[in-house]
Design an enzyme around this catalytic site. Structure first.
Site: not given
Ligand code: IMP
Ligand code: MG
Length: 174
Positions: A101, A163
């Site tokens: 993300d 999940r």
């Molecule tokens: P980042 O650090 O922002 O890249 O987020 C990564 C983590 O956020 C992932 O491993 C997910 O656990 C959670 N995450 C990000 N986007 C989503 C989504 O659309 N649905 C569910 N979990 C998400």
């Protein structure tokens, strides 16, 4: 929040894409000492299905990191809650993630794992939301690029629920 869920990526689509990713990983890591490091809990379904398709001798390990305190908004703070158990020295590390993300989680995890002196660190993520990126990070193996939607299922949660869905769906606010 009032919401409904809409199917986005089917079981069959996931299955087909996993076969393709598995073959790429198989040829890239043939003859190497591969350790697949899954990020709990989101990657479990993907990791299980993907690794069953990879015909290589590999080992599995897990880390748990947290950046979310429930809901759909990231706090931006990444904490390491569980380290890997095995030595990664001179191993080829493949991080298995559910979704990239902002990229903050992977940036932290990659830096952390790099201190364990592996030969290489790459990332395999089922999903990628490139439009949300806050740091310059890319996965080497990506299942599906998706738009900026909050998604659930196949390991991904919304407040720890959903999940177990066999497909990916998006959460639509009403
Ligand atoms: P980042 O650090 O922002 O890249 O987020 C990564 C983590 O956020 C992932 O491993 C997910 O656990 C959670 N995450 C990000 N986007 C989503 C989504 O659309 N649905 C569910 N979990 C998400
Ligand atoms: Mg996760």
């Amino acid at each position: 929040m009032e919401y409904s869920i809409e199917k986005m990526i089917s079981e069959t689509q996931i299955e087909e894409r996993i076969k393709e990713l598995a073959k790429m990983i198989e040829s890239d890591y043939a003859g190497k000492e591969l350790v697949c490091v899954g990020l709990l809990k989101g990657s479990i379904m993907f990791m299980a299905d993907l690794l069953k398709r990879i015909e290589l001798n590999l080992s599995m390990d897990f880390m748990k990191v947290s950046s979310y305190h429930g809901g759909t908004d990231s706090t931006g703070v990444v904490q390491i809650l569980k380290d890997v158990d095995s030595s990664l020295e001179e191993k080829e590390v493949l991080i298995i993630e559910d979704i990239i993300d902002t990229g903050l989680t992977l940036e932290t995890v990659k830096k952390f794992l790099a201190t364990k002196k592996p030969n290489s660190i790459k990332v395999c993520s089922l999903l990628d939301k490139p439009s949300r990126r806050k740091v310059d990070i890319e996965g080497e193996y990506i299942g599906f690029e998706i738009p900026d939607e909050f998604v659930i299922g196949y390991g991904l949660d919304y407040d720890e629920m959903y999940r177990n869905l066999p497909y990916i769906a998006k959460v639509v606010k009403r």
